[in-house]
Write a protein that holds these residues in place. Structure first.
Motif, mmCIF file in Angstrom:
data_model
loop_
_atom_site.group_PDB
_atom_site.id
_atom_site.type_symbol
_atom_site.label_atom_id
_atom_site.label_comp_id
_atom_site.label_asym_id
_atom_site.label_seq_id
_atom_site.Cartn_x
_atom_site.Cartn_y
_atom_site.Cartn_z
ATOM 1 N N PHE A 81 0.836 -1.199 0.000
ATOM 2 C CA PHE A 81 0.000 0.000 0.000
ATOM 3 C C PHE A 81 0.877 1.258 0.000
ATOM 4 C CE2 PHE A 81 -2.182 3.409 2.285
ATOM 5 C CZ PHE A 81 -3.328 3.532 1.509
ATOM 6 N N ASN A 82 1.883 1.267 0.855
ATOM 7 C CA ASN A 82 2.769 2.432 0.935
ATOM 8 C C ASN A 82 3.578 2.611 -0.346
ATOM 9 O OD1 ASN A 82 1.886 3.137 3.485
ATOM 10 N ND2 ASN A 82 3.378 1.829 4.488
ATOM 11 N N LEU A 83 4.006 1.511 -0.940
ATOM 12 C CA LEU A 83 4.697 1.601 -2.237
ATOM 13 C C LEU A 83 3.767 2.167 -3.300
ATOM 14 C CD1 LEU A 83 6.872 -1.614 -2.601
ATOM 15 C CD2 LEU A 83 7.628 0.743 -2.847
ATOM 16 N N GLY A 84 2.516 1.756 -3.258
ATOM 17 C CA GLY A 84 1.534 2.304 -4.196
ATOM 18 C C GLY A 84 1.427 3.813 -4.065
ATOM 19 N N ALA A 103 -2.282 -4.922 -2.450
ATOM 20 C CA ALA A 103 -2.643 -4.543 -1.086
ATOM 21 C C ALA A 103 -4.124 -4.784 -0.815
ATOM 22 C CB ALA A 103 -2.282 -3.085 -0.831
ATOM 23 N N ALA A 104 -4.969 -4.630 -1.829
ATOM 24 C CA ALA A 104 -6.422 -4.794 -1.665
ATOM 25 C C ALA A 104 -6.816 -6.229 -1.371
ATOM 26 C CB ALA A 104 -7.141 -4.295 -2.911
ATOM 27 N N GLU A 105 -5.914 -7.180 -1.587
ATOM 28 C CA GLU A 105 -6.216 -8.576 -1.271
ATOM 29 C C GLU A 105 -6.360 -8.799 0.231
ATOM 30 O OE1 GLU A 105 -3.186 -10.965 -3.067
ATOM 31 O OE2 GLU A 105 -3.685 -10.285 -5.096
ATOM 32 N N ASN A 106 -5.817 -7.903 1.027
ATOM 33 C CA ASN A 106 -5.937 -7.999 2.478
ATOM 34 C C ASN A 106 -7.187 -7.231 2.908
ATOM 35 O OD1 ASN A 106 -5.779 -7.320 5.264
ATOM 36 N ND2 ASN A 106 -3.583 -7.644 5.256
ATOM 37 N N PRO A 107 -8.129 -7.886 3.589
ATOM 38 C CA PRO A 107 -9.358 -7.198 3.982
ATOM 39 C C PRO A 107 -9.119 -5.922 4.798
ATOM 40 C CG PRO A 107 -9.559 -9.549 4.374
ATOM 41 C CD PRO A 107 -8.124 -9.303 3.985
ATOM 42 N N ASN A 108 -8.047 -5.893 5.569
ATOM 43 C CA ASN A 108 -7.755 -4.708 6.372
ATOM 44 C C ASN A 108 -7.267 -3.532 5.525
ATOM 45 O OD1 ASN A 108 -8.391 -6.059 8.769
ATOM 46 N ND2 ASN A 108 -6.334 -6.866 8.936
ATOM 47 N N GLN A 109 -6.785 -3.819 4.332
ATOM 48 C CA GLN A 109 -6.273 -2.775 3.441
ATOM 49 C C GLN A 109 -7.216 -2.517 2.266
ATOM 50 O OE1 GLN A 109 -4.019 -0.659 3.540
ATOM 51 N NE2 GLN A 109 -2.462 -1.369 4.927
ATOM 52 N N ALA A 110 -8.237 -3.333 2.111
ATOM 53 C CA ALA A 110 -9.052 -3.295 0.889
ATOM 54 C C ALA A 110 -9.667 -1.930 0.624
ATOM 55 C CB ALA A 110 -10.129 -4.368 0.946
ATOM 56 N N ARG A 111 -10.311 -1.342 1.597
ATOM 57 C CA ARG A 111 -11.034 -0.083 1.360
ATOM 58 C C ARG A 111 -10.071 1.026 0.905
ATOM 59 N NH1 ARG A 111 -14.598 1.398 6.059
ATOM 60 N NH2 ARG A 111 -15.881 -0.197 5.104
ATOM 61 N N ARG A 112 -9.000 1.220 1.659
ATOM 62 C CA ARG A 112 -8.035 2.276 1.298
ATOM 63 C C ARG A 112 -7.362 1.967 -0.034
ATOM 64 N NH1 ARG A 112 -3.789 3.664 5.696
ATOM 65 N NH2 ARG A 112 -3.138 1.562 5.195
ATOM 66 N N SER A 113 -7.018 0.703 -0.226
ATOM 67 C CA SER A 113 -6.305 0.332 -1.447
ATOM 68 C C SER A 113 -7.183 0.493 -2.679
ATOM 69 C CB SER A 113 -5.806 -1.110 -1.352
ATOM 70 O OG SER A 113 -4.900 -1.237 -0.278
ATOM 71 N N LEU A 114 -8.431 0.070 -2.585
ATOM 72 C CA LEU A 114 -9.338 0.199 -3.722
ATOM 73 C C LEU A 114 -9.659 1.665 -4.008
ATOM 74 C CD1 LEU A 114 -11.688 -2.842 -3.075
ATOM 75 C CD2 LEU A 114 -9.919 -2.618 -4.849
ATOM 76 N N ASN A 115 -9.765 2.477 -2.962
ATOM 77 C CA ASN A 115 -9.974 3.914 -3.154
ATOM 78 C C ASN A 115 -8.791 4.515 -3.926
ATOM 79 O OD1 ASN A 115 -11.383 6.507 -2.504
ATOM 80 N ND2 ASN A 115 -9.425 6.879 -1.481
ATOM 81 N N ASN A 116 -7.588 4.191 -3.484
ATOM 82 C CA ASN A 116 -6.400 4.734 -4.155
ATOM 83 C C ASN A 116 -6.244 4.168 -5.554
ATOM 84 O OD1 ASN A 116 -6.104 5.944 -1.677
ATOM 85 N ND2 ASN A 116 -3.986 5.326 -1.387
ATOM 86 N N LEU A 117 -6.599 2.897 -5.716
ATOM 87 C CA LEU A 117 -6.557 2.289 -7.056
ATOM 88 C C LEU A 117 -7.510 3.024 -7.988
ATOM 89 C CD1 LEU A 117 -5.677 0.094 -9.048
ATOM 90 C CD2 LEU A 117 -7.462 -1.376 -8.061
ATOM 91 N N GLY A 118 -8.689 3.346 -7.512
ATOM 92 C CA GLY A 118 -9.638 4.115 -8.331
ATOM 93 C C GLY A 118 -9.074 5.445 -8.758
#
Length: 124
Positions: A81-84, A103-118
């Motif tokens: 996530f931080n590298l992203g 990072a989104a594969e981890n449920p604890n990171q999914a929301r933030r990661s998918l937001n940043n991916l978007g």
């Protein structure tokens, strides 16, 4: 006496070490850098050290810290996530997207990661 001199020397050495440690711990960056030196196999310390470096704009150093963490634990999602975030800030959008997907594969990171991916995908 010799014993008193040895005790005084020991006390002086310990005091000097304390002063040095206080300097190490005077900033978050110093604390994490000191932690990495003391515990070079601690993934979380490398990750947190990278975060501090990134906040200070030292992106190349942050990248090295993150890669050191991934060398120890390649699937550590927080590092991805931080590298992203680092890739995104540098305009390396494809690399950022890859890191956020992982990072989104981890449920604890999914929301933030998918937001940043978007956010990244909207720029591609």
């Amino acid at each position: 006496t010799a014993l008193g001199g040895a005790a005084a020397l020991t006390l002086l050495l310990l005091a000097a070490k304390t002063v040095r440690r206080n300097a190490d711990w005077s900033t978050d960056l110093g604390l994490y850098a000191s932690g990495v030196r003391a515990n070079p196999t601690n993934v979380k310390l490398h990750n947190n050290h990278g975060m501090m470096l990134a906040e200070l704009g030292r992106h190349d150093d942050a990248m090295r810290a993150y890669h050191a963490a991934l060398a120890l634990e390649p699937t550590y999602h927080d590092v991805h996530f931080n590298l992203g975030n680092l890739h995104h800030a540098a305009g390396r959008l494809d690399a950022a997207a890859d890191e956020f997907r992982f990072a989104a594969e981890n449920p604890n990171q999914a929301r933030r990661s998918l937001n940043n991916l978007g956010s990244v995908l909207m720029k591609l």
